[in-house]
Write an enzyme that holds these catalytic residues in place. Structure first.
Site: not given
Ligand code: APR
Length: 238
Positions: A114, A181
């Protein structure tokens, strides 16, 4: 089990999301408690439409995020992944994150699906600028175009080179580890499935359930990534 798989695997690839950087202080997007998209509309802020129609709002949103990656830094979990990379325990990292923290911690072979907040470019002529321009409130290119972060906005395609490298690495791996994620955003969320289809073991370490848990060989929910990585590191380093 994860330590054993890590020890016996010949080609381990790690796939990270925003949950990898929350322990550095950066908010993620969809966590129930404080995900960024819980209170903000991504299409209104992180999209090409936002850049064209509400450019001031767009710039303020991204200036805040650029400031955050300047104020915060990689945590122990990033450092452990960098150490494992140097030891050949993991071969590459495919990340959805735009904070550049994997590289800052010393990881090589990082595919930034990204893009990155560490760099800006002119929407008009493509000239590249450092993120300092946003910190110094300089938002215009010498050509008069708007400066925007070199991240993939909703409505834009992923960078070809990063996508190709990620596909190559996913095809080679026998162990694919997802860290932090929700696996809700395509096409990034296809990589764990492609690894699985290629016969790799799929591990998902995520505080909450994800959309692909049904395909995982091992799921670790409800724990902090940093803690899990430290535990595994102690076992494989002993
Ligand atoms: N340890 C374990 N899990 C965690 C922690 C942690 N310290 N902090 C957060 N999480 C988990 C949350 O429960 C959540 O399900 O990480 C996950 C993050 O998910 P998202 O917030 O959806 O992030 P991501 O999957 O990276 O989003 C993908 O969406 O908005 C777009 O471009 C943006 O790259 C991003 C993409």
């Amino acid at each position: 089990m994860l330590s054993e798989w890590l020890q016996t695997s010949h080609y381990t690839v790690v796939f990270t999301g925003a949950g990898m950087s929350t322990e550095s202080g950066l908010p993620d997007f969809r966590s129930k408690n404080n995900g960024l998209w819980n209170n903000l509309d991504p299409t209104r802020l992180a999209s090409t439409e936002a850049l064209n129609k509400h450019v001031d709002e767009f710039i303020q949103f991204y200036r805040t995020r650029v400031a955050a990656i300047t104020d915060y830094k990689p945590h122990k979990g990033h450092e452990i992944l960098a150490k494992w990379g140097k030891k050949g325990k993991i071969k590459s990292i495919i990340t959805q994150n735009v904070d550049g923290f994997h590289q800052e911690a010393g990881s090589k072979n990082v595919a930034q699906l990204h893009g990155t907040l560490q760099e800006l470019h002119c929407q008009n002529c493509g000239k590249v600028y450092g993120k300092e321009s946003y910190m110094e409130e300089r938002y215009e290119c010498v050509c008069g175009g708007t400066l925007r972060p070199s991240v993939v906005l909703f409505g834009e395609s992923l960078p070809e080179e990063a996508f190709r490298f990620a596909l190559e690495e996913t095809g080679k791996c026998d162990l694919f580890i997802v860290l932090g994620s929700s696996l809700t955003v395509t096409p990034a969320n296809q990589f764990p499935l492609i690894a699985k289809e290629n016969g790799a073991r799929l591990v998902i370490i995520n505080r909450e359930k994800t959309e692909l848990d049904a395909y995982a060989d091992l799921i670790i929910n409800g724990r902090q990534i940093g803690e899990v990585l430290e535990e595994v590191d102690q076992i494989i380093s002993s």
